[in-house]
Design an enzyme around this catalytic site. Structure first.
Site, PDB file in Angstrom:
ATOM      1  N   ASP A  21      41.938  28.812  36.986  1.00 20.14           N
ATOM      2  CA  ASP A  21      42.562  28.705  38.307  1.00 20.14           C
ATOM      3  C   ASP A  21      42.983  27.258  38.561  1.00 20.14           C
ATOM      4  O   ASP A  21      42.259  26.311  38.228  1.00 20.14           O
ATOM      5  CB  ASP A  21      41.569  29.172  39.387  1.00 20.14           C
ATOM      6  CG  ASP A  21      42.254  29.472  40.711  1.00 20.14           C
ATOM      7  OD1 ASP A  21      42.265  30.651  41.107  1.00 20.14           O
ATOM      8  OD2 ASP A  21      42.769  28.527  41.348  1.00 20.14           O
ATOM      9  N   ILE A  22      44.148  27.089  39.170  1.00 20.25           N
ATOM     10  CA  ILE A  22      44.696  25.748  39.413  1.00 20.25           C
ATOM     11  C   ILE A  22      43.891  24.999  40.482  1.00 20.25           C
ATOM     12  O   ILE A  22      43.880  23.766  40.508  1.00 20.25           O
ATOM     13  CB  ILE A  22      46.198  25.874  39.811  1.00 20.25           C
ATOM     14  CG1 ILE A  22      46.973  24.628  39.464  1.00 20.25           C
ATOM     15  CG2 ILE A  22      46.370  26.275  41.257  1.00 20.25           C
ATOM     16  CD1 ILE A  22      48.482  24.803  39.574  1.00 20.25           C
ATOM     17  N   GLN A  26      45.151  38.021  50.074  1.00 20.01           N
ATOM     18  CA  GLN A  26      45.668  37.885  48.706  1.00 20.01           C
ATOM     19  C   GLN A  26      46.890  36.970  48.724  1.00 20.01           C
ATOM     20  O   GLN A  26      47.925  37.321  49.285  1.00 20.01           O
ATOM     21  CB  GLN A  26      46.050  39.284  48.170  1.00 20.01           C
ATOM     22  CG  GLN A  26      46.591  39.274  46.756  1.00 20.01           C
ATOM     23  CD  GLN A  26      47.010  40.676  46.282  1.00 20.01           C
ATOM     24  OE1 GLN A  26      46.977  41.635  47.049  1.00 20.01           O
ATOM     25  NE2 GLN A  26      47.426  40.766  45.038  1.00 20.01           N
ATOM     26  N   GLU A  27      46.734  35.830  48.117  1.00 16.01           N
ATOM     27  CA  GLU A  27      47.827  34.849  48.101  1.00 16.01           C
ATOM     28  C   GLU A  27      48.912  35.243  47.099  1.00 16.01           C
ATOM     29  O   GLU A  27      50.097  35.233  47.432  1.00 16.01           O
ATOM     30  CB  GLU A  27      47.241  33.471  47.733  1.00 16.01           C
ATOM     31  CG  GLU A  27      48.245  32.341  47.664  1.00 16.01           C
ATOM     32  CD  GLU A  27      47.754  31.164  46.815  1.00 16.01           C
ATOM     33  OE1 GLU A  27      48.603  30.450  46.270  1.00 16.01           O
ATOM     34  OE2 GLU A  27      46.519  30.987  46.690  1.00 16.01           O
ATOM     35  N   HIS A  70      44.895  40.304  40.353  1.00 18.92           N
ATOM     36  CA  HIS A  70      44.080  39.358  39.573  1.00 18.92           C
ATOM     37  C   HIS A  70      42.625  39.451  39.984  1.00 18.92           C
ATOM     38  O   HIS A  70      42.306  39.651  41.155  1.00 18.92           O
ATOM     39  CB  HIS A  70      44.577  37.915  39.730  1.00 18.92           C
ATOM     40  CG  HIS A  70      44.764  37.480  41.149  1.00 18.92           C
ATOM     41  ND1 HIS A  70      45.844  37.864  41.912  1.00 18.92           N
ATOM     42  CD2 HIS A  70      44.006  36.700  41.949  1.00 18.92           C
ATOM     43  CE1 HIS A  70      45.740  37.347  43.117  1.00 18.92           C
ATOM     44  NE2 HIS A  70      44.623  36.638  43.181  1.00 18.92           N
ATOM     45  N   HIS A  93      39.111  37.345  40.061  1.00 21.26           N
ATOM     46  CA  HIS A  93      38.515  36.012  39.941  1.00 21.26           C
ATOM     47  C   HIS A  93      37.162  36.131  39.243  1.00 21.26           C
ATOM     48  O   HIS A  93      36.355  36.999  39.602  1.00 21.26           O
ATOM     49  CB  HIS A  93      38.221  35.422  41.328  1.00 21.26           C
ATOM     50  CG  HIS A  93      39.424  35.172  42.171  1.00 21.26           C
ATOM     51  ND1 HIS A  93      39.934  33.907  42.366  1.00 21.26           N
ATOM     52  CD2 HIS A  93      40.213  36.000  42.894  1.00 21.26           C
ATOM     53  CE1 HIS A  93      40.980  33.983  43.186  1.00 21.26           C
ATOM     54  NE2 HIS A  93      41.167  35.237  43.525  1.00 21.26           N
TER      55      HIS A  93
HETATM   56  P1  5GP Z   1      44.108  35.078  45.825  1.00 17.47           P
HETATM   57  O1  5GP Z   1      43.892  34.354  47.103  1.00 17.47           O
HETATM   58  O2  5GP Z   1      45.478  35.699  45.745  1.00 17.47           O
HETATM   59  O3  5GP Z   1      43.015  36.044  45.485  1.00 17.47           O
HETATM   60  O4  5GP Z   1      44.009  33.966  44.687  1.00 17.47           O
HETATM   61  C1  5GP Z   1      45.111  33.359  44.092  1.00 17.47           C
HETATM   62  C2  5GP Z   1      44.587  32.270  43.178  1.00 17.47           C
HETATM   63  O5  5GP Z   1      45.634  31.865  42.315  1.00 17.47           O
HETATM   64  C3  5GP Z   1      44.096  31.019  43.914  1.00 17.47           C
HETATM   65  O6  5GP Z   1      42.741  30.781  43.584  1.00 17.47           O
HETATM   66  C4  5GP Z   1      45.024  29.917  43.416  1.00 17.47           C
HETATM   67  O7  5GP Z   1      44.380  28.679  43.259  1.00 17.47           O
HETATM   68  C5  5GP Z   1      45.538  30.482  42.101  1.00 17.47           C
HETATM   69  N1  5GP Z   1      46.874  30.028  41.714  1.00 17.47           N
HETATM   70  C6  5GP Z   1      47.984  30.049  42.503  1.00 17.47           C
HETATM   71  N2  5GP Z   1      49.047  29.577  41.817  1.00 17.47           N
HETATM   72  C7  5GP Z   1      48.592  29.272  40.563  1.00 17.47           C
HETATM   73  C8  5GP Z   1      49.234  28.754  39.397  1.00 17.47           C
HETATM   74  O8  5GP Z   1      50.425  28.467  39.357  1.00 17.47           O
HETATM   75  N3  5GP Z   1      48.433  28.565  38.304  1.00 17.47           N
HETATM   76  C9  5GP Z   1      47.097  28.868  38.300  1.00 17.47           C
HETATM   77  N4  5GP Z   1      46.425  28.631  37.184  1.00 17.47           N
HETATM   78  N5  5GP Z   1      46.485  29.364  39.384  1.00 17.47           N
HETATM   79  C10 5GP Z   1      47.208  29.568  40.506  1.00 17.47           C
END
Ligand code: 5GP
Ligand code: ZN
Length: 129
Positions: free
Chosen positions: A29-30, A90-91, A96, A98
């Site tokens: 994760d970034i 969900q961003e 995905h 985690h």
């Molecule tokens: P969500 O909130 O959708 O469950 O989590 C999305 C995750 O994707 C976040 O933890 C965020 O840091 C990660 N993320 C977003 N853009 C990128 C990217 O371009 N590369 C990587 N490696 N992780 C990303």
């Protein structure tokens, strides 16, 4: 499709990939919550749990076991927390999971609005009746 994770799969955006096979990819994760915070994604685009293919869901589950063991062995974490957001919260709208390594005495919080919590009986009735 304008999807960051599809771009990662196609190699248009770089990633620290730690595991890959025919149907899934796992990368760091970034913005890690802990060291080794990993995302496992299907190579095919699915938005969330509701539209996921059953076989790929199983495959993600198996991959999470393999990767969990890898993280435990290589990073000496004391535990692993799995999280998977759908729709609200969900961003990135590409399914995905985690995998978040847990280290003793390191902060990790899922906060809650206690005043929003209803009686369990009431919630149970709403779900099953
Ligand atoms: P969500 O909130 O959708 O469950 O989590 C999305 C995750 O994707 C976040 O933890 C965020 O840091 C990660 N993320 C977003 N853009 C990128 C990217 O371009 N590369 C990587 N490696 N992780 C990303
Ligand atoms: Zn996608």
């Amino acid at each position: 499709m304008d999807c960051i994770f599809c771009k990662i799969i196609q190699g248009e955006i770089p990633s620290y990939t730690i595991y890959e096979d025919d149907s899934v990819k796992a990368f760091l994760d970034i913005q890690p919550l802990t060291n080794g915070h990993t995302l496992i994604i299907p190579k095919q685009h699915f938005e969330n749990l509701y539209d996921m293919d059953m076989e790929i869901l199983k495959h993600i589950e198996l991959a999470s076991q393999k990767i969990g063991k890898l993280l435990k062995e290589k990073l000496n974490c004391q535990g692993i927390t799995r999280l998977q957001n759908n729709e609200y919260g969900q961003e990135v709208k590409h399914y995905h999971m985690h995998l978040i390594p847990r280290y003793e005495n390191e902060l990790f919080e899922l906060k809650t609005d206690k005043n929003k919590i209803t009686e369990t009986q009431e919630i149970f009735d709403k779900i099953v009746k």
